[in-house]
Every structure is written in structure tokens, then in C-alpha cells.
Scaffold this active site. Structure first.
Site, PDB file in Angstrom:
ATOM      1  N   GLU A 207       3.829  18.699 -46.587  1.00 11.54           N
ATOM      2  CA  GLU A 207       4.686  17.763 -47.336  1.00 11.54           C
ATOM      3  C   GLU A 207       3.830  16.524 -47.577  1.00 11.54           C
ATOM      4  OE1 GLU A 207       7.975  16.096 -45.099  1.00 11.54           O
ATOM      5  OE2 GLU A 207       9.011  15.379 -46.895  1.00 11.54           O
ATOM      6  N   ASP A 286      17.543  16.297 -47.695  1.00 10.35           N
ATOM      7  CA  ASP A 286      18.456  15.284 -47.139  1.00 10.35           C
ATOM      8  C   ASP A 286      19.278  14.728 -48.302  1.00 10.35           C
ATOM      9  OD1 ASP A 286      17.378  14.913 -44.230  1.00 10.35           O
ATOM     10  OD2 ASP A 286      15.611  14.913 -45.522  1.00 10.35           O
TER      11      ASP A 286
HETATM   12  N1  HPA Z   1      10.397  15.790 -43.572  1.00  7.60           N
HETATM   13  C1  HPA Z   1      10.223  15.684 -42.260  1.00  7.60           C
HETATM   14  N2  HPA Z   1      11.210  15.462 -41.419  1.00  7.60           N
HETATM   15  C2  HPA Z   1      12.443  15.335 -41.905  1.00  7.60           C
HETATM   16  C3  HPA Z   1      12.680  15.425 -43.254  1.00  7.60           C
HETATM   17  C4  HPA Z   1      11.604  15.673 -44.135  1.00  7.60           C
HETATM   18  O1  HPA Z   1      11.731  15.776 -45.368  1.00  7.60           O
HETATM   19  N3  HPA Z   1      14.016  15.242 -43.405  1.00  7.60           N
HETATM   20  C5  HPA Z   1      14.547  15.062 -42.197  1.00  7.60           C
HETATM   21  N4  HPA Z   1      13.594  15.113 -41.271  1.00  7.60           N
HETATM   22 ZN    ZN Z   2      12.906  18.586 -44.464  1.00  3.93          ZN
END
Ligand code: HPA
Ligand code: ZN
Length: 344
Positions: A207, A286
Site C-alpha cells: 500500500e 474504511d
Molecule cells: N491500511 C493499513 N491499516 C489500516 C487501514 C489501511 O488502509 N485501514 C485500517 N487499518
Molecule cells: Zn485496509
């Protein structure tokens, strides 16, 4: 069914109507500001923001950490099993409106146990909501327990220990929270143990973190899906492997733009991932914080990316079923209803 001949103007309707599975939703990230304030009042919890509007105005994130700080603060209003049940039911109702037929929900027990909320309270409320989702809405669902990667592996082991009496109430484990500086290797032993216990394994990787984290999620943690994984396009060898192994990526377009992983939706690589033959899926991550639920994510991505057409829409929904941990009979039934919609 000529998927390439579907006119563009039919796409929004198809995207909304198509049956789909959501595989990357942090249930604490579905907590809308209105519900945060209602629960704060119900539980006598003080909030750092004077109003719903002030809280929503704070949702201007520059990266993952700037979001996580507010996300953990929002979760502080969750104290009783009923709170967790109400939160998850609100999500399931929204999911139903988006024609989600199956959802695999992440939850973060450590965010709650660290505040003195018992593991049983968390999983009890969430499990009740999952049962109600099936009974009242016809949505099938499952729970995946995430370890917070900014905490230690010992902490993850302690959480696994607390979870084992409830082994029948969750299907797997994941890894979330701050990615940079917390590589998958940090959790090698606890994931190995989860494998021995027969739990499904997934992890956030690629990510904000580099492609190397995707490699180690695969090779060290032995995951069955990569959450996000969008930075994989930086590594051609990794792309080949992901395609060859049909390793699913749970992509979250609105999240990626909100957290500045991509500058704009037009710059998102969803079309490139699909065209490289990867089993990419679309998810909301989220939704209360990133500007939308499942269909908002589909519509925003297809609006901004002219390369995406009917074939991609059908593929994304089909991928969501293939990549899920649902029973083969369910997958087959959902796939048939998807094909019927596109044939109509
Ligand atoms: N990335 C990492 N941790 C998380 C995320 C996310 O998008 N959403 C909630 N915890
Ligand atoms: Zn996530």
C-alpha cells in the site's frame, strides 16, 4: 454476452446492480461520524471534536499514519458488545444497498483490548451482527482478525491466545496498521502458528510499503491474498508471479486517493492490474473515512479511468467471488447470478 460491446452509459447501472463480495473492509472504518457521536453520548465518552461537522472536517489525510491517528480515536467510543453489533449492522445495511452478497470483515481486537474492552465483547457483538446479516438481509459474512503491525509480535501472540476460545467465530488473520518500517517478517512466527491452526492468512502489503513487502507476505507469511498490493506494478517479476499464482489483490481505490498513494483517481493503476491478468478486486477499506462504500468505489474508478469497460466490471465482480473464502457452492451461485445480469 459480448462484454466489450456494453455501452458506457450502461456501466453505472451495471456496476451498482451487479452482485459482489467485499473482501477488504475494516469494520471500525465503517463508523460514521454520526454513529461515533451517538455512541460517545450513550457511553459517556468525551471526544476531541465538538461536532459531527468538525470531526468530518478533520478527514483530510496526507498519508496512512495521519488517517490511523483519527481512526483509532474514533474507535474509542466502542465499549459494549451492542456497540460493535450496531456498527456492523449499519455497515451490512449499506452493503446490502450496494448489492454486496458476501463480506469478509476485518476487525482490530488490539485497538479495543488495549482500552480494557474484553476480546469476548468485541467478537460477541460482531458475531451477532454477522448472524443477523444473514437472517435479516441475506448477506453471508465472515470475520478476519487483524494484528496491528506497529505493535510487537509478542503482542500478536497474546492476542491469538485470547482469540483461541472463539476459534469458531473467525476464519482467518490479517495484518494492518502502519506499514512502513514494519515488514511482514516481523510476524513470521505468529503467522506460521496461525497456519498450523488452519486459519486463512492475508496481509496488507504494497500500500505504502515497497514491492519487497509483497514478496515477503507471500514467501514468509504464506498469505492467500494481498490487501492493497498496488505498488506491485513497480516490480515486473512480482507482477508475473501474482498473475501466474492467481494471487488476489484487494484494491481500495478511494482509500488510495484519500491517503495519497495515487495523486488522483485518473492516476490509479486498477486497469493496469486487471490488464496484466491479476485477480484484482474493488473494496472500500474504511468507507466512513474515505468517501464511500462499495458502489462509490466502483463508480469513482470507472468514471476516472476510461480504459475500464464492461469486461472489467464483470471481471472485478467475478474476481471478488473467486478470491473470497466462501464455500464453492456459494461462489458458483453468485457467479451465475452475475453472468445472468450481464447476459440480460
Ligand atoms: N491500511 C493499513 N491499516 C489500516 C487501514 C489501511 O488502509 N485501514 C485500517 N487499518
Ligand atoms: Zn485496509
Amino acid at each position: 454476452m459480448n462484454l466489450d460491446a456494453i455501452p458506457r452509459e450502461r456501466l453505472p447501472g451495471l456496476l451498482r446492480a451487479m452482485p459482489k463480495a467485499e473482501l477488504h473492509i475494516h469494520i471500525e472504518g465503517s463508523l460514521e461520524p454520526e454513529l461515533i457521536f451517538a455512541l460517545a453520548q450513550r457511553n459517556g465518552v468525551a471526544l476531541a471534536y465538538p461536532s459531527v461537522e468538525a470531526l468530518r472536517a478533520a478527514y483530510a489525510f496526507t498519508d496512512l499514519q495521519s488517517f490511523l491517528d483519527i481512526y483509532y480515536a474514533g474507535a474509542s467510543v466502542l465499549l459494549k458488545a451492542q456497540d460493535f453489533e450496531d456498527m456492523a449492522m449499519a455497515y451490512f445495511r449499506r452493503a446490502k444497498a450496494d448489492n454486496v452478497v458476501h463480506a469478509e470483515l476485518f476487525f482490530d481486537p488490539q485497538t479495543h483490548t488495549a482500552r480494557g474492552v474484553a476480546f469476548e465483547t468485541v467478537i460477541g457483538g460482531l458475531s451477532r451482527a454477522c448472524e443477523r446479516a444473514q437472517r435479516e438481509l441475506g448477506i453471508s459474512s465472515a470475520l478476519i482478525m487483524c494484528f496491528l503491525r506497529h505493535l510487537s509480535e509478542d503482542d500478536a501472540f497474546a492476542t491469538l491466545e485470547q482469540a483461541l476460545p472463539y476459534r469458531g467465530q473467525f476464519i482467518g488473520v490479517g495484518l494492518d496498521s502502519s506499514e512502513r518500517g514494519h515488514p511482514p517478517e516481523k510476524f513470521a512466527r505468529v503467522f506460521a502458528r496461525c497456519g498450523e491452526l488452519g486459519l486463512h492468512r492475508v496481509a496488507h502489503a504494497g500500500e505504502e510499503g515497497p514491492p519487497a513487502y509483497v514478496w515477503s507476505a507471500l514467501d514468509v507469511l504464506k498469505v492467500e491474498r494481498i490487501d492493497h498490493g498496488v505498488r506491485s506494478t513497480e516490480d515486473p517479476l512480482l507482477m508475473q508471479r501474482l498473475a501466474r499464482e492467481r494471487m488476489p489483490l484487494t484494491v481500495c481505490p478511494l482509500s488510495n486517493v484519500k491517503l495519497c498513494v495515487f495523486e488522483t483517481m485518473a492516476a490509479h493503476n486498477l486497469a493496469a492490474l486487471l490488464d496484466a491478468g491479476l485477480v484484482a478486486t474493488v473494496n472500500s477499506d474504511d468507507p466512513a473515512y474515505f468517501g464511500g462504500y462499495m458502489n462509490d468505489n466502483f463508480i469513482a474508478a470507472f468514471d476516472a479511468l476510461p480504459q475500464l469497460g464492461g469486461r472489467h466490471a464483470h471481471r472485478l465482480a467475478a474476481n471478488s467471488f473467486e478470491a473470497s473464502f466462501a464455500a464453492p457452492d456459494d461462489k458458483k451461485r453468485w457467479r451465475e447470478s452475475l453472468d445472468a445480469l450481464f447476459a440480460a
